[in-house]
Design a protein around this motif. Structure first.
Motif, PDB file in Angstrom:
ATOM      1  N   GLY A  51       0.816  -1.209   0.000  1.00  8.14           N
ATOM      2  CA  GLY A  51       0.000   0.000   0.000  1.00  8.14           C
ATOM      3  C   GLY A  51       0.849   1.259   0.000  1.00  8.14           C
ATOM      4  O   GLY A  51       0.614   2.189  -0.780  1.00  8.14           O
ATOM      5  N   SER A  52       1.865   1.292   0.870  1.00  6.97           N
ATOM      6  CA  SER A  52       2.723   2.467   0.966  1.00  6.97           C
ATOM      7  C   SER A  52       3.537   2.667  -0.300  1.00  6.97           C
ATOM      8  O   SER A  52       3.681   3.797  -0.792  1.00  6.97           O
ATOM      9  CB  SER A  52       3.649   2.321   2.175  1.00  6.97           C
ATOM     10  OG  SER A  52       4.488   3.444   2.306  1.00  6.97           O
ATOM     11  N   HIS A  56       3.136   5.993  -2.623  1.00  3.42           N
ATOM     12  CA  HIS A  56       4.218   6.963  -2.737  1.00  3.42           C
ATOM     13  C   HIS A  56       4.780   7.040  -4.159  1.00  3.42           C
ATOM     14  O   HIS A  56       5.090   8.138  -4.644  1.00  3.42           O
ATOM     15  CB  HIS A  56       5.326   6.629  -1.731  1.00  3.42           C
ATOM     16  CG  HIS A  56       4.988   7.012  -0.327  1.00  3.42           C
ATOM     17  ND1 HIS A  56       4.450   6.128   0.573  1.00  3.42           N
ATOM     18  CD2 HIS A  56       5.083   8.203   0.324  1.00  3.42           C
ATOM     19  CE1 HIS A  56       4.235   6.740   1.722  1.00  3.42           C
ATOM     20  NE2 HIS A  56       4.603   8.000   1.603  1.00  3.42           N
ATOM     21  N   ILE A  57       4.912   5.906  -4.821  1.00  4.53           N
ATOM     22  CA  ILE A  57       5.374   5.941  -6.214  1.00  4.53           C
ATOM     23  C   ILE A  57       4.378   6.707  -7.081  1.00  4.53           C
ATOM     24  O   ILE A  57       4.745   7.561  -7.892  1.00  4.53           O
ATOM     25  CB  ILE A  57       5.571   4.510  -6.755  1.00  4.53           C
ATOM     26  CG1 ILE A  57       6.735   3.834  -6.041  1.00  4.53           C
ATOM     27  CG2 ILE A  57       5.817   4.529  -8.268  1.00  4.53           C
ATOM     28  CD1 ILE A  57       6.885   2.358  -6.369  1.00  4.53           C
ATOM     29  N   GLY A  58       3.096   6.412  -6.886  1.00  8.25           N
ATOM     30  CA  GLY A  58       2.062   7.083  -7.669  1.00  8.25           C
ATOM     31  C   GLY A  58       1.987   8.564  -7.393  1.00  8.25           C
ATOM     32  O   GLY A  58       1.935   9.379  -8.326  1.00  8.25           O
ATOM     33  N   ILE A  59       2.018   8.948  -6.117  1.00  5.80           N
ATOM     34  CA  ILE A  59       1.836  10.361  -5.772  1.00  5.80           C
ATOM     35  C   ILE A  59       3.031  11.198  -6.203  1.00  5.80           C
ATOM     36  O   ILE A  59       2.877  12.340  -6.654  1.00  5.80           O
ATOM     37  CB  ILE A  59       1.575  10.524  -4.254  1.00  5.80           C
ATOM     38  CG1 ILE A  59       0.896  11.870  -3.967  1.00  5.80           C
ATOM     39  CG2 ILE A  59       2.858  10.398  -3.451  1.00  5.80           C
ATOM     40  CD1 ILE A  59      -0.527  11.956  -4.415  1.00  5.80           C
ATOM     41  N   LEU A  60       4.247  10.641  -6.109  1.00  4.68           N
ATOM     42  CA  LEU A  60       5.426  11.386  -6.544  1.00  4.68           C
ATOM     43  C   LEU A  60       5.404  11.605  -8.055  1.00  4.68           C
ATOM     44  O   LEU A  60       5.754  12.694  -8.539  1.00  4.68           O
ATOM     45  CB  LEU A  60       6.694  10.647  -6.122  1.00  4.68           C
ATOM     46  CG  LEU A  60       7.006  10.648  -4.625  1.00  4.68           C
ATOM     47  CD1 LEU A  60       8.214   9.770  -4.330  1.00  4.68           C
ATOM     48  CD2 LEU A  60       7.248  12.071  -4.118  1.00  4.68           C
ATOM     49  N   SER A 106      -6.163   3.210  -1.121  1.00  4.44           N
ATOM     50  CA  SER A 106      -7.294   2.373  -0.717  1.00  4.44           C
ATOM     51  C   SER A 106      -6.859   1.331   0.311  1.00  4.44           C
ATOM     52  O   SER A 106      -7.544   1.083   1.307  1.00  4.44           O
ATOM     53  CB  SER A 106      -7.922   1.685  -1.931  1.00  4.44           C
ATOM     54  OG  SER A 106      -8.419   2.627  -2.858  1.00  4.44           O
ATOM     55  N   ILE A 107      -5.684   0.726   0.066  1.00  4.41           N
ATOM     56  CA  ILE A 107      -5.146  -0.260   1.008  1.00  4.41           C
ATOM     57  C   ILE A 107      -4.838   0.407   2.350  1.00  4.41           C
ATOM     58  O   ILE A 107      -5.189  -0.115   3.424  1.00  4.41           O
ATOM     59  CB  ILE A 107      -3.885  -0.920   0.430  1.00  4.41           C
ATOM     60  CG1 ILE A 107      -4.240  -1.765  -0.795  1.00  4.41           C
ATOM     61  CG2 ILE A 107      -3.193  -1.794   1.486  1.00  4.41           C
ATOM     62  CD1 ILE A 107      -3.036  -2.325  -1.529  1.00  4.41           C
ATOM     63  N   LEU A 108      -4.214   1.573   2.304  1.00  4.28           N
ATOM     64  CA  LEU A 108      -3.863   2.270   3.537  1.00  4.28           C
ATOM     65  C   LEU A 108      -5.101   2.732   4.296  1.00  4.28           C
ATOM     66  O   LEU A 108      -5.151   2.664   5.529  1.00  4.28           O
ATOM     67  CB  LEU A 108      -2.965   3.469   3.211  1.00  4.28           C
ATOM     68  CG  LEU A 108      -1.597   3.145   2.604  1.00  4.28           C
ATOM     69  CD1 LEU A 108      -0.843   4.429   2.270  1.00  4.28           C
ATOM     70  CD2 LEU A 108      -0.773   2.276   3.541  1.00  4.28           C
ATOM     71  N   LEU A 109      -6.098   3.209   3.567  1.00  3.36           N
ATOM     72  CA  LEU A 109      -7.324   3.668   4.210  1.00  3.36           C
ATOM     73  C   LEU A 109      -8.080   2.506   4.841  1.00  3.36           C
ATOM     74  O   LEU A 109      -8.570   2.601   5.977  1.00  3.36           O
ATOM     75  CB  LEU A 109      -8.207   4.386   3.192  1.00  3.36           C
ATOM     76  CG  LEU A 109      -9.523   4.991   3.706  1.00  3.36           C
ATOM     77  CD1 LEU A 109      -9.254   5.988   4.818  1.00  3.36           C
ATOM     78  CD2 LEU A 109     -10.280   5.647   2.570  1.00  3.36           C
TER      79      LEU A 109
END
Length: 234
Positions: A51-52, A56-60, A106-109
């Motif tokens: 999830g992380s 992070h890859i997507g948001i960066l 979604s996984i983190l939430l």
């Protein structure tokens, strides 16, 4: 309605950035030890790694794409790529990393809401941040669907003009987004709101980019050996 548009897209960006900068400085000065990510991986690592990493890859990638796409003047990329081609590239790349980021958040939430140990150590701000980012990603992905209706890149140019007018402190920025689809307006406004609340949530850790990780030595961890017991000689 024009007054609301003027406030939201001409003045609100500066308010959000001012609160981000001043609030971050004040938090670092007054509550330095609260400047952290608040990681809960030690409590439970189930789903945390994938999830992380996805998030992070997507948001960066998304943030980098937004900065380059919005702040690059038209005359700089015009000799190499047309406006329509640039929009199509943004839709494809943004869609891929947007979906990747959405899977991660979604996984983190879900983990934050359903894991009793993680939820017990969190707070309302942690859940709020995840929900707002989730909503922002949904708006961004939906905007790709709307962009498919005007592939000439005209709206993308207007959004870029808005961003470039804001960062260069020019008047008339709000006029460029006055007639665009509501999803673009909501996406911009929510993005600015995330900047506004960042100093008061775990989002403040975005300032602490761990660049030193690239050259710091590996941490050596050794197992602790059981102490040797020597028997007494008779």
């Amino acid at each position: 309605m024009n007054y609301l548009n003027q406030f939201a897209f001409q003045f609100y960006p500066y308010i959000a950035v001012a609160v981000l900068l001043i609030g971050s400085w004040a938090r670092y000065d007054k509550a330095m030890y609260s400047w952290r990510t608040g990681s809960s991986q030690l409590l439970s690592d189930r789903g945390m790694r994938i999830g992380s990493n996805c998030f992070h890859i997507g948001i960066l990638a998304i943030l980098g794409g937004h900065l380059v796409g919005l702040l690059t003047p038209h005359w700089m990329y015009e000799p190499f790529i047309t406006t329509a081609q640039k929009q199509l590239l943004a839709m494809v790349v943004g869609g891929i990393f947007g979906v990747l980021c959405l899977v991660g958040i979604s996984i983190l939430l879900l983990r934050r809401l359903t894991n009793p140990r993680v939820r017990a150590t969190g707070n309302f701000g942690d859940i709020l941040v995840l929900l707002l980012i989730f909503a922002q990603l949904c708006l961004g992905l939906y905007s790709i669907r709307i962009s498919a209706d005007h592939l000439d890149g005209s709206v993308m140019v207007m959004l870029a003009e808005w961003a470039q007018h804001i960062v260069t402190f020019r008047a008339g920025a709000a006029d460029f987004v006055l007639s665009v689809h509501w999803v673009y307006k909501a996406h911009i406004f929510l993005g600015l709101t995330l900047l506004l609340i960042a100093p008061f949530t775990r989002l403040v850790h975005v300032w602490s980019i761990p660049i030193s990780y690239l050259w710091r030595p590996y941490q050596v961890v050794r197992r602790r050996q059981a102490p040797l017991h020597y028997g007494r000689r008779e």
